[in-house]
Design a protein around this motif. Structure first.
Motif, PDB file in Angstrom:
ATOM      1  N   LEU A   1      39.362  38.809   2.507  1.00 54.13           N
ATOM      2  CA  LEU A   1      38.555  38.200   3.559  1.00 54.13           C
ATOM      3  C   LEU A   1      38.711  36.681   3.555  1.00 54.13           C
ATOM      4  CD1 LEU A   1      36.416  38.361   5.767  1.00 54.13           C
ATOM      5  CD2 LEU A   1      34.673  38.197   3.975  1.00 54.13           C
TER       6      LEU A   1
ATOM      7  N   ALA B   1      21.262  48.063  -3.979  1.00 53.70           N
ATOM      8  CA  ALA B   1      21.144  47.178  -2.816  1.00 53.70           C
ATOM      9  C   ALA B   1      19.969  47.595  -1.949  1.00 53.70           C
ATOM     10  CB  ALA B   1      22.443  47.214  -2.011  1.00 53.70           C
ATOM     11  N   ARG B   2      19.828  48.903  -1.757  1.00 50.01           N
ATOM     12  CA  ARG B   2      18.746  49.400  -0.906  1.00 50.01           C
ATOM     13  C   ARG B   2      17.386  49.228  -1.570  1.00 50.01           C
ATOM     14  NH1 ARG B   2      20.220  48.547   3.875  1.00 50.01           N
ATOM     15  NH2 ARG B   2      22.300  49.364   4.268  1.00 50.01           N
TER      16      ARG B   2
ATOM     17  N   GLU C   1      38.465  42.710  -2.034  1.00 50.52           N
ATOM     18  CA  GLU C   1      38.111  42.625  -0.611  1.00 50.52           C
ATOM     19  C   GLU C   1      37.730  41.192  -0.244  1.00 50.52           C
ATOM     20  OE1 GLU C   1      36.329  47.198  -0.321  1.00 50.52           O
ATOM     21  OE2 GLU C   1      34.977  45.493  -0.464  1.00 50.52           O
TER      22      GLU C   1
ATOM     23  N   ILE D   1      26.627  43.362  -5.286  1.00 52.23           N
ATOM     24  CA  ILE D   1      25.665  43.104  -4.229  1.00 52.23           C
ATOM     25  C   ILE D   1      25.362  41.615  -4.356  1.00 52.23           C
ATOM     26  CG2 ILE D   1      23.407  43.651  -3.270  1.00 52.23           C
ATOM     27  CD1 ILE D   1      25.425  46.001  -3.325  1.00 52.23           C
TER      28      ILE D   1
ATOM     29  N   ARG E   1      22.325  40.639   2.464  1.00 47.36           N
ATOM     30  CA  ARG E   1      23.284  40.700   1.345  1.00 47.36           C
ATOM     31  C   ARG E   1      24.508  41.531   1.694  1.00 47.36           C
ATOM     32  NH1 ARG E   1      18.602  41.477  -3.107  1.00 47.36           N
ATOM     33  NH2 ARG E   1      17.627  39.466  -2.694  1.00 47.36           N
ATOM     34  N   TRP E   2      25.526  41.324   0.876  1.00 44.66           N
ATOM     35  CA  TRP E   2      26.789  42.040   1.062  1.00 44.66           C
ATOM     36  C   TRP E   2      27.060  42.944  -0.131  1.00 44.66           C
ATOM     37  CZ3 TRP E   2      31.336  38.572   3.207  1.00 44.66           C
ATOM     38  CH2 TRP E   2      31.024  38.177   4.507  1.00 44.66           C
ATOM     39  N   ASN E   3      27.814  44.003   0.142  1.00 42.72           N
ATOM     40  CA  ASN E   3      28.371  44.875  -0.885  1.00 42.72           C
ATOM     41  C   ASN E   3      29.890  44.724  -0.775  1.00 42.72           C
ATOM     42  OD1 ASN E   3      29.474  47.029  -2.316  1.00 42.72           O
ATOM     43  ND2 ASN E   3      27.844  48.451  -1.752  1.00 42.72           N
ATOM     44  N   ILE E   4      30.505  44.052  -1.751  1.00 45.02           N
ATOM     45  CA  ILE E   4      31.924  43.679  -1.597  1.00 45.02           C
ATOM     46  C   ILE E   4      32.600  43.653  -2.964  1.00 45.02           C
ATOM     47  CG2 ILE E   4      31.478  41.170  -1.748  1.00 45.02           C
ATOM     48  CD1 ILE E   4      33.554  40.847   0.549  1.00 45.02           C
TER      49      ILE E   4
ATOM     50  N   LEU F   1      18.968  42.983   4.144  1.00 42.51           N
ATOM     51  CA  LEU F   1      20.054  42.955   5.119  1.00 42.51           C
ATOM     52  C   LEU F   1      20.935  41.724   4.999  1.00 42.51           C
ATOM     53  CD1 LEU F   1      18.246  44.441   8.214  1.00 42.51           C
ATOM     54  CD2 LEU F   1      20.073  45.467   6.862  1.00 42.51           C
TER      55      LEU F   1
END
Lengths: 652, 278
Positions: free
Chosen positions: A273, A91-92, A269, A437, A262-265, A260
């Motif tokens: 949500l 992701a980074r 989860e 991601i 994007r999500w890590n999920i 930024l």
């Protein structure tokens, strides 16, 4: 991407062996420039050195994307943690990723593998093979080796000290590189081999060091600063094994930009949500793999929204608790897996008859009976569709990927509230316990909420007929429309009745409200559909006009297969069903129309969706099915092979 | 409570216009009357009461009240009521049922409802028989009762001891009433509803149809000796050695009520979603 500065060459030459890492420069900590470059120790008498396919050339950096890598080990030695860090690093590095896992039923000491595929585009499928495999040890490798297909192009990294090389690895034809993981771990970081592995495999996968370090810092932050510091040292050491220490120092300055948006999920989860987004504020459930982490995610978060979670004594209690909450006006969910869904069947019938909205998440695993608790299968469709006694229409949905868990659970919750009906949502272990991601999932379409009773003349008739079949639902605490919700067949006022006319009226009402609702376009995801190739689709000529139909977590492999087929000149549309009941027959027939060949793809033994669609008379008689049971996931290559086999078969 | 805002109600106001399905002489009529008298005595607003039941003769009771009700599944009244009360702590939630519903098919829920100690009142009309399915032995039936064609030699099983089991499972309020003593029963029900936790009331409620011999219960019941036990050891001694016909409040102990994690308003979903952002 910084190219390797120091090429490490494996050699049996004794002189190089004498410079092996682990016994020289035993200094405290790791300070860039303060210690010699860690080099792989060469095992002059090792099995590895005798393997004919063991390469002696420099470690090749794998820049192809998407790339699939795996870190394997025994339960407790940190393969899954390594996978989490690598996902965060991806992701980074500005990439998308999909992290799946394979674990045995043991609490500790069994097999565990983290599989990560990443690239510049979103990924919903683990692909056909593992390009890069790092084994922390080989102790339990046989238990999941079939889940880690290797090709001749694959690269296997292993410490010669990690044990005997399994024959299956040698047989794969993959290139093998020894890596002195344990020596480096002993030297730099109290033996956390898995953290050295993150550095090694991240480097070979072409990920920047700064991304790896940031990924570790984020993933390990809850464990404290000391752990992060030790991991940082290990990852640097591992990275240096591949790239040399000069690169390690240089890379420090180049912090990659964070994506930024994007999500890590994980799928579980995202499901939780989605339920919260849809309005769920009460959850009751009994622990079961692989649904427990959905519940554990919700437990501390529900109170922050004024809600609560109760751990029930069993699934019979859980489903009745959520019915009680919903009767009280608080939207409710329970989550389980196949064995629990079986126990909930009677409660689902009560929710149908009493017209109480509830959401039941079934995170599917291998069945029947206790089956394969830790691994995925799409084999509960029959139970979800047909498992209730009596004529009991209800909703069945299935999320199509990890992010879609949020959308589908959100939508399911809104539908249940609108239609006063239970929904079974079929997620599975492959979605629930995988992480991605991904782009943030969209919200479900807004729907009118639960229709509330309003004061009127003539008394309150809870189950009165109406144009759309939905009748206003009073909530305890409101004066003026007290009623008794009823699981016995009843008349419009809820008074028990065994009269034929009442039975027919209520059956009609409960069926009508489901089929009269306009579900809009989200009943399926349709890829490459009528808008994109209208003329060609209508010709129905092979090899054009191929229609792939799938549901739930299998969509990822089907979409990837379709993309590859299109690149080869095929005209392909993919219909991935999100709403399985009530089946949108007319829309589905229209979406299939004109296809020259139809293939249904799903992960169960005998094709449950295929048989359902035939029963619903939406498939042409020439339609075929590709179905195999879990726990092995569907792979794009086998779908392509099945499509090619279709072409060879006569098409009506 | 907004009870002061409504006109005071009589017992009859709590009854619906439905005619019970019960046989003439059934003990459950008296339980229904005792309950409506209690609700009127406590001046509970009708719309703030929910009465939850499972399946069986006694489980038909909610529909005979003019309150909110739920006639659910056989054996599952307690979990349904648990979900309702947990989600809506502002409501007065009463659970009614029989011995088969509560002690056989729903036995596990009985244990855990005692442990959980939500503020519920659980009224079990115990007639020692399955009436709705036409006269089979229940968990409280004597092992040598041979009147059922299903168990012509009797069940051969020890009787279920509801009070002792409730005590062992952690209930803090345990009482026994008798349908033939409606005033005493009303008194117990009022205490049970006001008790701040799980209150269990076993009501001996004769079945004229399948257990005609239970007409003799009126000669066998007797008040329990002394004040209600406050320590579990004394209560256990009493409950395990009595003849099952002692009436009154058998055990009362204020226990910590069920509490989930503190529920906060004011946080928003955006704060939770932010956890996933990179």
């Amino acid at each position: 991407m910084v190219p390797p500065v120091v090429a490490l060459v494996f050699s049996d030459v004794a002189g190089i062996a004498s410079t092996s890492v682990g016994r020289t420069g035993a200094r405290d900590g790791i300070r860039p420039g303060a210690s010699p470059i860690p080099r792989p120790s060469v095992q002059t008498n090792s099995e590895l050195a005798d393997r004919p396919h063991t390469r002696r050339d420099p470690l090749p950096i794998r820049h192809e994307r998407p790339l699939a890598l795996a870190v394997t080990g025994s339960g407790g030695n940190g393969a899954l943690t390594a996978g989490m860090i690598l996902l965060a690093a991806v992701a980074r590095a500005g990439l998308y990723g999909l992290l799946t896992r394979s674990a045995g039923p043991q609490i500790r000491g069994g097999e565990s593998a983290a599989m990560l595929r990443f690239g510049p585009e979103p990924l919903a499928c683990i692909g056909d093979r593992i390009d890069l495999l790092l084994a922390l040890d080989w102790a339990n490798h046989l238990r999941f080796s079939e889940e880690l297909p290797l090709a001749r192009t694959s690269l296997v990294l292993a410490d010669p000290a990690a044990g005997t090389l399994p024959p299956v690895i040698a047989a794969s034809g993959a290139a093998l590189h020894p890596i002195a993981l344990r020596a480096a771990a002993r030297r730099y970081c109290d033996g956390r081999t898995n953290m050295v592995a993150v550095g090694v495999v991240g480097a070979v996968a072409g990920l920047p060091l700064a991304a790896l370090l940031q990924g570790a810092a984020e993933s390990l932050a809850p464990k404290g600063e000391a752990i992060v510091t030790a991991a940082t040292a290990c990852i640097r050491a591992g990275f240096a094994v591949v790239h040399g220490e000069a690169t390690v120092t240089a890379a420090e300055a180049s912090c990659p930009p964070a994506a930024l948006a994007r999500w890590n999920i994980s799928g579980n989860e995202a499901a939780g949500l989605g339920a919260l987004r849809g309005g769920v504020r009460f959850v009751a459930a009994y622990p079961i793999t692989p649904a427990s982490d959905l519940l554990e995610w919700l437990a501390p978060r529900l109170p922050r929204l004024g809600g609560l979670l109760i751990q029930a004594e069993d699934e019979l209690a859980a489903i009745n608790m959520v019915i009680g909450s919903s009767f009280g006006g608080v939207p409710a969910l329970t989550a389980t897996s196949g064995p629990g869904l079986s126990l909930m069947s009677e409660g689902l019938g009560l929710a149908v008859a009493s017209e109480t909205p509830i959401v039941v998440a079934n995170v599917m695993r291998g069945g029947p009976s206790t089956g394969i608790p830790t691994k995925s299968e799409q084999a509960d469709l029959d139970l979800a569709l047909y498992g209730l006694h009596g004529d009991a229409p209800h909703l069945v949905l299935a999320p199509l990927d990890i992010a879609d868990c949020a959308f589908t659970f959100d939508w399911a919750t809104r539908l249940t509230e609108r239609l006063q009906v239970p929904a079974i949502v079929l997620s599975d272990q492959a979605l629930g316990q995988a992480r991605a991601i991904c782009d943030p999932p969209p919200a479900a379409p807004a729907l009118a909420g639960r229709e509330r009773a309003v004061p009127g003349a003539g008394g309150y008739a809870r189950y009165a007929a109406s144009i759309d079949g939905v009748s206003p639902m009073a909530v305890p605490g409101e004066p003026g429309h007290m009623y008794t919700a009823e699981g016995l067949e009843h008349n419009a006022r809820g008074t028990p009745s065994s009269m034929a006319a009442d039975h027919c009226r209520q059956l009609d009402k409960r069926w009508h409200k489901l089929v009269a609702h306009n579900y809009g376009p989200t009943w399926a995801d349709i890829d490459g559909c009528l808008d994109s190739h209208p003329a060609a689709l209508l010709t129905g000529a092979a090899p054009g006009g191929l229609c792939l139909i799938t549901w739930g977590s299998s969509r990822g492999a089907v979409v990837e297969a379709a993309e590859r087929l299109r690149r080869d000149g095929w005209l392909v549309r993919v219909i991935a069903l999100r709403l399985l009941a009530p089946l949108q027959q007319a829309a589905l027939r229209a979406a299939i129309a004109g296809a020259g060949a139809v293939l249904v793809v799903e992960l169960n033994h005998r094709g449950q969706l295929f048989r359902y669609l035939h029963a619903q008379e939406v498939l042409p008689t020439t339609a075929r099915v590709l179905a195999h049971p879990g726990p092995l996931p569907l792979r794009p290559a086998e779908i392509i092979a099945a499509v090619q086999a279709l072409e060879d078969a006569p098409v009506a | 409570m907004d009870s002061t805002a409504i006109p005071s109600l009589g017992a009859r106001d709590y009854k619906s216009d439905l005619k019970p399905v019960w046989c003439p002489g059934c003990g459950h009529f008296a339980v229904l009357s005792a309950l409506t008298r209690t609700l009127a005595f406590l001046a509970l607003p009708k719309h703030r009461i929910a009465v939850i039941s499972g399946i069986g003769c006694s489980s038909r009771l909610p529909a005979y009240l003019d309150c909110y009700g739920f006639h659910g599944l056989h054996g599952r009244a307690l979990p349904l009521a648990t979900g309702l009360k947990a989600a809506r702590p502002d409501l007065t939630v009463i659970v009614t049922g029989g011995d088969g519903d509560g002690f056989s098919i729903g036995g596990n829920h009985f244990l855990h409802a005692c442990r959980r100690n939500l503020d519920l009142t659980y009224i079990v009309m115990d007639n020692q028989v399955y009436g709705m399915t036409k006269g089979q032995a229940s968990p409280t039936t004597r092992p040598d009762w041979r009147r059922s064609r299903l168990t012509p030699e009797g069940t051969g099983m020890q009787r279920f001891k509801p009070a002792a089991i409730a005590l062992a499972a952690g209930a803090g309020f345990i009482a026994r009433g008798f349908a033939g003593d409606p005033n005493g029963l009303s008194h117990l029900l009022a205490q049970a509803i006001e008790y701040p936790g799980f209150a269990f009331v076993q009501v001996l409620s004769p079945c004229q149809t399948f257990r005609p011999e239970s007409r003799e219960w009126k000669t066998r019941v007797h008040p329990c000796a002394g004040a209600p036990a406050r320590d579990p050891a004394t209560a256990a001694q009493l409950m395990l050695t009595d003849d099952g016909m002692a009436l009154g409040l058998l055990y009362a102990q204020v226990l910590p009520p069920f509490e989930s994690q503190p529920r906060l308003e004011g946080d928003d979903l955006a704060a939770i979603e932010a956890e996933f952002a990179l």
